[in-house]
Design a protein around this motif. Sequence first.
Motif, PDB file in Angstrom:
ATOM      1  N   LEU A 120       0.824  -1.214   0.000  1.00 20.64           N
ATOM      2  CA  LEU A 120       0.000   0.000   0.000  1.00 20.64           C
ATOM      3  C   LEU A 120       0.855   1.259   0.000  1.00 20.64           C
ATOM      4  N   ALA A 121       1.970   1.236   0.715  1.00 16.45           N
ATOM      5  CA  ALA A 121       2.869   2.391   0.713  1.00 16.45           C
ATOM      6  C   ALA A 121       3.456   2.616  -0.679  1.00 16.45           C
ATOM      7  N   ALA A 122       3.839   1.537  -1.345  1.00 14.20           N
ATOM      8  CA  ALA A 122       4.385   1.660  -2.696  1.00 14.20           C
ATOM      9  C   ALA A 122       3.335   2.182  -3.676  1.00 14.20           C
ATOM     10  N   ALA A 123       2.089   1.722  -3.528  1.00 10.42           N
ATOM     11  CA  ALA A 123       1.021   2.203  -4.415  1.00 10.42           C
ATOM     12  C   ALA A 123       0.745   3.687  -4.182  1.00 10.42           C
ATOM     13  N   GLY A 124       0.738   4.106  -2.922  1.00 12.65           N
ATOM     14  CA  GLY A 124       0.542   5.524  -2.632  1.00 12.65           C
ATOM     15  C   GLY A 124       1.681   6.381  -3.153  1.00 12.65           C
ATOM     16  N   LEU A 125       2.902   5.894  -2.998  1.00 13.17           N
ATOM     17  CA  LEU A 125       4.056   6.631  -3.506  1.00 13.17           C
ATOM     18  C   LEU A 125       4.015   6.712  -5.032  1.00 13.17           C
ATOM     19  N   GLY A 126       3.663   5.616  -5.677  1.00 13.34           N
ATOM     20  CA  GLY A 126       3.562   5.621  -7.135  1.00 13.34           C
ATOM     21  C   GLY A 126       2.498   6.584  -7.632  1.00 13.34           C
ATOM     22  N   SER A 127       1.372   6.626  -6.941  1.00 13.84           N
ATOM     23  CA  SER A 127       0.309   7.547  -7.332  1.00 13.84           C
ATOM     24  C   SER A 127       0.735   8.999  -7.122  1.00 13.84           C
ATOM     25  N   ALA A 128       1.411   9.273  -6.024  1.00 12.96           N
ATOM     26  CA  ALA A 128       1.869  10.639  -5.761  1.00 12.96           C
ATOM     27  C   ALA A 128       2.903  11.081  -6.801  1.00 12.96           C
ATOM     28  N   LEU A 129       3.821  10.191  -7.140  1.00 13.64           N
ATOM     29  CA  LEU A 129       4.801  10.534  -8.173  1.00 13.64           C
ATOM     30  C   LEU A 129       4.134  10.730  -9.532  1.00 13.64           C
ATOM     31  N   GLY A 130       3.135   9.900  -9.818  1.00 10.19           N
ATOM     32  CA  GLY A 130       2.404  10.045 -11.073  1.00 10.19           C
ATOM     33  C   GLY A 130       1.666  11.371 -11.162  1.00 10.19           C
ATOM     34  N   TRP A 131       1.014  11.757 -10.061  1.00  4.92           N
ATOM     35  CA  TRP A 131       0.322  13.053 -10.038  1.00  4.92           C
ATOM     36  C   TRP A 131       1.315  14.193 -10.227  1.00  4.92           C
ATOM     37  N   GLY A 132       2.469  14.077  -9.596  1.00  4.29           N
ATOM     38  CA  GLY A 132       3.484  15.120  -9.750  1.00  4.29           C
ATOM     39  C   GLY A 132       3.945  15.256 -11.191  1.00  4.29           C
ATOM     40  N   LEU A 133       4.170  14.135 -11.852  1.00  5.75           N
ATOM     41  CA  LEU A 133       4.583  14.177 -13.261  1.00  5.75           C
ATOM     42  C   LEU A 133       3.471  14.715 -14.160  1.00  5.75           C
ATOM     43  N   ILE A 134       2.240  14.297 -13.897  1.00  2.00           N
ATOM     44  CA  ILE A 134       1.115  14.766 -14.714  1.00  2.00           C
ATOM     45  C   ILE A 134       0.967  16.279 -14.593  1.00  2.00           C
ATOM     46  N   CYS A 135       0.999  16.780 -13.367  1.00  4.27           N
ATOM     47  CA  CYS A 135       0.806  18.216 -13.161  1.00  4.27           C
ATOM     48  C   CYS A 135       1.979  19.025 -13.702  1.00  4.27           C
ATOM     49  N   LYS A 168       3.855  18.263 -16.287  1.00  7.25           N
ATOM     50  CA  LYS A 168       3.730  18.297 -17.752  1.00  7.25           C
ATOM     51  C   LYS A 168       2.569  19.192 -18.187  1.00  7.25           C
ATOM     52  N   TYR A 169       1.522  19.250 -17.362  1.00  7.22           N
ATOM     53  CA  TYR A 169       0.397  20.144 -17.647  1.00  7.22           C
ATOM     54  C   TYR A 169       0.867  21.600 -17.611  1.00  7.22           C
ATOM     55  N   ILE A 170       1.626  21.948 -16.590  1.00  5.79           N
ATOM     56  CA  ILE A 170       2.118  23.322 -16.478  1.00  5.79           C
ATOM     57  C   ILE A 170       3.102  23.632 -17.603  1.00  5.79           C
ATOM     58  N   GLU A 171       3.942  22.683 -17.964  1.00 10.22           N
ATOM     59  CA  GLU A 171       4.858  22.884 -19.097  1.00 10.22           C
ATOM     60  C   GLU A 171       4.083  23.107 -20.389  1.00 10.22           C
ATOM     61  N   GLY A 172       3.010  22.342 -20.583  1.00  9.08           N
ATOM     62  CA  GLY A 172       2.208  22.509 -21.792  1.00  9.08           C
ATOM     63  C   GLY A 172       1.530  23.858 -21.850  1.00  9.08           C
ATOM     64  N   ILE A 173       1.054  24.349 -20.702  1.00 12.82           N
ATOM     65  CA  ILE A 173       0.434  25.676 -20.679  1.00 12.82           C
ATOM     66  C   ILE A 173       1.487  26.750 -20.938  1.00 12.82           C
ATOM     67  N   ALA A 174       2.683  26.559 -20.418  1.00  9.15           N
ATOM     68  CA  ALA A 174       3.739  27.549 -20.640  1.00  9.15           C
ATOM     69  C   ALA A 174       4.130  27.622 -22.120  1.00  9.15           C
ATOM     70  N   GLU A 218      -2.961  28.837 -25.205  1.00 12.87           N
ATOM     71  CA  GLU A 218      -4.306  28.680 -25.789  1.00 12.87           C
ATOM     72  C   GLU A 218      -4.817  27.242 -25.691  1.00 12.87           C
ATOM     73  N   MET A 219      -3.966  26.283 -25.374  1.00 12.89           N
ATOM     74  CA  MET A 219      -4.357  24.876 -25.256  1.00 12.89           C
ATOM     75  C   MET A 219      -4.806  24.502 -23.834  1.00 12.89           C
ATOM     76  N   ARG A 220      -4.931  25.483 -22.963  1.00  6.28           N
ATOM     77  CA  ARG A 220      -5.226  25.199 -21.558  1.00  6.28           C
ATOM     78  C   ARG A 220      -6.478  24.348 -21.344  1.00  6.28           C
ATOM     79  N   PRO A 221      -7.616  24.636 -21.967  1.00  4.70           N
ATOM     80  CA  PRO A 221      -8.803  23.795 -21.711  1.00  4.70           C
ATOM     81  C   PRO A 221      -8.615  22.334 -22.129  1.00  4.70           C
ATOM     82  N   GLN A 222      -8.001  22.104 -23.279  1.00  7.25           N
ATOM     83  CA  GLN A 222      -7.775  20.731 -23.729  1.00  7.25           C
ATOM     84  C   GLN A 222      -6.788  20.008 -22.814  1.00  7.25           C
ATOM     85  N   LEU A 223      -5.745  20.725 -22.423  1.00  9.37           N
ATOM     86  CA  LEU A 223      -4.752  20.115 -21.548  1.00  9.37           C
ATOM     87  C   LEU A 223      -5.339  19.792 -20.172  1.00  9.37           C
ATOM     88  N   MET A 224      -6.217  20.655 -19.680  1.00  5.66           N
ATOM     89  CA  MET A 224      -6.819  20.407 -18.374  1.00  5.66           C
ATOM     90  C   MET A 224      -7.704  19.167 -18.416  1.00  5.66           C
TER      91      MET A 224
END
Length: 94
Positions: free
Chosen positions: A21-36, A38-44, A48-54
Amino acid sequence: MSPELLVSIYSSTAISVGIILAAAGLGSALGWGLICSKYIEGIARQPEMRPQLMGQMLFTGGLMEAFPMIILGMSMWFVFANPFAGAVKTALGG
């Protein structure tokens, strides 16, 4: 079947479930960090792609949140219907 063996099986299973369970939580947290990130990089790069990226970020984040819940379900199976204890009982003829 000796009680010590059964206690050993259940305690080892509980420790393993905690680690899983600790490994699954850590994996999910790292995944969220990477997703967010890349989202901020895409907006930067293309503001104009902000709605699609969100939309894509939230969809992918939802998939990322499903992973720990699936692992939680499997862990509950190991805790409450321990297959290892049943296998030992069968192997020892009890």
